[in-house]
Design a protein around this motif. Structure first.
Motif: not given
Ligand code: FES
Length: 153
Positions: A119, A123-126, A130-132
């Motif tokens: 997932g 993405c890269g949001c960390l 939300h990041c598992p």
């Molecule tokens: S980096 Fe975005 S959900 Fe893990």
């Protein structure tokens, strides 16, 4: 271990022999000894000597390492054997069963991690919300931020 005893005469191995017979580099034999996993004694010429049983002990250590068992856990298991003996077939059955459970648990954790990583690819949001991978197994996240289990009010 102490000096050469009559029982060990003719049964002792040099570090080179241990390395050759076990298929492990001499440096690894020294490392195992420094970590307290195996022991040796010094002969009159101040050279290290090992009992033949060390070969089985090294084999157990190598197999456990291949299964991903940390050296500290291997040492703990070997130290728990009576008189620090080399594991018998019975000891090995017990140790390997225990380590298999740990290996199964590690495989489950890694499988979960791999699935979570799917997932995150691209993405890269960390995000901590939300990041598992950043916040693994956070089942209480839906209830809001903070130490939910410590502050049940
Ligand atoms: S980096 Fe975005 S959900 Fe893990």
């Amino acid at each position: 271990m102490g000096r050469v005893s009559p029982e060990t005469l003719g049964k002792e191995l040099t570090v080179g022999e241990v390395a050759a017979r076990s298929g492990v580099p001499v440096s690894t034999i020294h490392f195992y000894e420094a970590k307290g996993l195996i022991t040796s004694w010094r002969n009159r010429g101040n050279q290290r000597r090992y009992p033949r049983e060390v070969l089985r002990r090294v084999a157990v250590i190598k197999v456990a390492q291949r299964a991903g068992v940390p050296l500290a856990r291997i040492k703990e298991a070997l130290s728990a054997l009576p008189n620090g003996r080399t594991p018998t077939a019975e000891d090995w059955a017990e140790l390997s069963a225990r380590w298999r459970e740990e290996l199964d648990a590690r495989i489950r954790r890694l499988t979960r991690l791999r699935d979570d990583l799917d997932g995150c690819i691209g993405c890269g949001c960390l995000s901590t919300r939300h990041c598992p991978l950043r916040n693994p197994g956070d089942e209480l996240a839906e209830e809001g931020p903070g130490p939910r289990l410590l502050d049940p009010a």
